[in-house]
Design an enzyme around this catalytic site. Structure first.
Site, PDB file in Angstrom:
ATOM      1  N   TYR A   1      -3.908   1.349  18.191  1.00 34.45           N
ATOM      2  CA  TYR A   1      -2.632   0.627  18.181  1.00 34.45           C
ATOM      3  C   TYR A   1      -2.863  -0.806  18.609  1.00 34.45           C
ATOM      4  CZ  TYR A   1       1.688   2.756  16.782  1.00 34.45           C
ATOM      5  OH  TYR A   1       2.720   3.229  16.019  1.00 34.45           O
TER       6      TYR A   1
ATOM      7  N   GLU B   1      -0.241  -3.634  18.172  1.00 33.21           N
ATOM      8  CA  GLU B   1       0.918  -4.489  17.871  1.00 33.21           C
ATOM      9  C   GLU B   1       0.710  -5.874  18.450  1.00 33.21           C
ATOM     10  OE1 GLU B   1       3.863  -1.945  19.523  1.00 33.21           O
ATOM     11  OE2 GLU B   1       4.700  -1.465  17.554  1.00 33.21           O
TER      12      GLU B   1
ATOM     13  N   ASP C   1       3.416 -16.143  -5.660  1.00 34.77           N
ATOM     14  CA  ASP C   1       2.979 -14.766  -5.452  1.00 34.77           C
ATOM     15  C   ASP C   1       1.767 -14.520  -6.346  1.00 34.77           C
ATOM     16  OD1 ASP C   1       2.524 -12.069  -5.456  1.00 34.77           O
ATOM     17  OD2 ASP C   1       4.624 -11.484  -5.697  1.00 34.77           O
TER      18      ASP C   1
ATOM     19  N   THR D   1      -1.676  -9.412  -3.031  1.00 36.33           N
ATOM     20  CA  THR D   1      -2.149  -8.079  -2.680  1.00 36.33           C
ATOM     21  C   THR D   1      -3.667  -8.147  -2.633  1.00 36.33           C
ATOM     22  OG1 THR D   1      -2.182  -7.469  -5.013  1.00 36.33           O
ATOM     23  CG2 THR D   1      -0.241  -6.827  -3.757  1.00 36.33           C
TER      24      THR D   1
ATOM     25  N   LYS E   1      -5.772  -5.673  -6.013  1.00 39.89           N
ATOM     26  CA  LYS E   1      -5.778  -5.860  -7.474  1.00 39.89           C
ATOM     27  C   LYS E   1      -7.078  -6.564  -7.873  1.00 39.89           C
ATOM     28  CE  LYS E   1      -0.783  -5.419  -7.552  1.00 39.89           C
ATOM     29  NZ  LYS E   1       0.541  -6.035  -7.788  1.00 39.89           N
TER      30      LYS E   1
ATOM     31  N   ARG F   1      -5.895  -1.349  -0.323  1.00 39.68           N
ATOM     32  CA  ARG F   1      -4.484  -1.488  -0.650  1.00 39.68           C
ATOM     33  C   ARG F   1      -3.761  -2.215   0.484  1.00 39.68           C
ATOM     34  NH1 ARG F   1      -1.641   0.309  -4.531  1.00 39.68           N
ATOM     35  NH2 ARG F   1      -3.617   0.986  -5.379  1.00 39.68           N
TER      36      ARG F   1
END
Ligand SMILES: *Cc1c(COP(=O)(O)O)cnc(C)c1O
Length: 417
Positions: free
Chosen positions: A53, A55, A199, A225, A228, A234
């Site tokens: 974790y 954060e 984008d 992304t 791709k 991903r």
């Protein structure tokens, strides 16, 4: 797969993973948004970093024990800002859509207008479509392509910008075979006092490899992304001018997301490393060369290409001149049965619904990673044409499926696993 999957007694799941590995190795992957990741990216995604974790951001975490996680995230940020020449990077977005939403949260107030490309002409859900949060919280206004040359109608973009005074103008597409002129978008954004988001979800790998012009010097923010053309895990990423850094980071966490996927962040670092190598430039150039070869060969087989061809990694096929009765849906299903994986797609001004469509989208990133070149693209176009000339002939589909398997056996993405 069995060598890497310590599944113990879970034969049920192990068999599913084996079947998917076999599918990827033995059928043709022509979905323009997919690719094959490297062993380093796969291994990092499956590493113990998934247990942590973290954060917050490096040096400012809400949990202890993050000294090595910080190193991984810092490395990812350093590598990606160097790769694209960006001032600031946020590598935590779980996906491209989350990256875009974070930009909206950082730069817009609910109800503000944003201007993006029409979904049915190549745009993306997250660019202001009514069914997406970007079009329900914000006022989505959309531009399209011309009927004549099927390129973005920059005059329409300017007219809509002057009329609606959007706070954000978005360039970028999911099914547009041409290079987008970021300089024109910058000019229009300046004219109306809007921010400019590019984008680059589909183009990030081509940009990193020098095969597509970089929008980074022109845009306020660039999202993309990592899975791709960039060939990473991903996920999503945001590059921003320094003036937007604080707002972007706050929008990603704590506004939108909780704990980051640090195994994926580290795998992004692995992908950024690979994309900075000289071989990646060769790869990116070959992706475009292959798309051009595929386009030419498909045209020879009698298919019409939207906009007349391609300048990037994908082609958009208008099936109607080839066979007026053949829908994108029927074509996708027949190709699937023959071991050729692609997706139906609307073409500009498509008379059919998005569930049926008159088009197919075909991309070369995955085939190129598998090692195929222009010669194989001619073979692939021929196989596609054979399937689509006889979509109900199971014997012919089976014969093509065997030829596809033979071709893929020479270009296996994950041999020996
Ligand atoms: C793929 C894509 C996205 C979203 O990516 P996800 O990771 O699927 O959310 C955003 N914008 C464009 C233009 C895309 O093509």
């Amino acid at each position: 797969m069995s060598g890497r999957w310590p599944g113990g007694h879970d034969h049920e799941l192990a068999a599913i993973l084996d079947r998917e590995l076999d599918r990827q190795n033995t059928t043709l992957q022509l979905i323009a948004s997919e690719n094959f990741t490297s062993p380093a990216v796969l291994a990092t995604t499956g590493s113990v970093l998934t247990n942590k974790y973290s954060e917050g951001y490096p040096g400012r975490r809400f949990y202890g024990g993050n000294q090595f996680i910080d190193q991984a995230e810092d490395l990812a940020r350093q590598r990606v800002t160097a790769l694209f020449g960006a001032e600031h990077a946020n590598v935590q977005p779980h996906s491209g859509s989350n990256a875009n939403l974070a930009v909206c949260l950082a730069l817009l107030q609910p109800g503000d207008a944003l201007l993006g490309m029409r979904l049915d002409q190549g745009g993306h859900l997250s660019h202001g479509q009514a069914v997406n949060i970007s079009g329900s919280w914000y006022q989505g206004v959309t531009y399209g392509v011309t009927r004549t040359d099927e390129r973005i109608d920059y005059d329409e973009v300017r007219d809509l910008a002057l009329e609606h005074r959007p706070k954000l103008i978005i360039a970028g597409a999911t099914a547009y075979p041409r290079v987008i002129d970021a300089a024109v978008f910058r000019q229009i954004a300046d004219e109306v006092g809007a921010r400019f988001l590019f984008d680059a979800a589909h183009y990030a790998g081509l940009i990193a490899g020098g095969a597509y012009p970089s929008p980074v010097p022109l845009a306020d923010v660039v999202t993309f992304t990592t899975h791709k053309t960039l060939r990473g895990p991903r996920g999503g990423c945001i590059l921003a001018r320094a003036e937007h850094a604080k707002a972007i980071d706050k929008a990603v966490f704590p506004t939108l997301q909780g704990g980051p996927l640090e195994h994926v962040v580290a795998a992004k670092a692995a992908a950024f490393f690979e994309a900075a190598q000289p071989e990646f430039r060769t790869y990116a150039a070959q992706v475009v060369t292959n798309a051009e070869a595929l386009a030419r060969a498909l045209a020879t087989e009698g298919f019409r290409l939207v906009s007349g061809g391609t300048e990037n990694h994908l082609v958009l096929v208008d099936l109607r001149p080839f066979d007026a009765e053949l829908t994108g849906k029927a074509a996708q299903e027949a190709l699937d049965r023959a071991g050729i994986t692609c997706n139906k797609n609307t073409i500009p001004y498509d008379p059919r619904s998005p569930f049926v469509t008159s088009g197919l989208r075909l991309g070369t990133p995955a085939m190129t990673t598998a090692g195929m070149g222009a010669e194989e693209m001619v073979t692939v176009a021929g196989l596609i044409a054979r399937v689509l000339r006889a979509t109900d002939d199971e014997g012919s589909l089976a014969a093509v499926r065997d030829e596809v398997a033979a071709l893929c056996s020479k270009f296996t993405p994950y041999s020996g696993q």
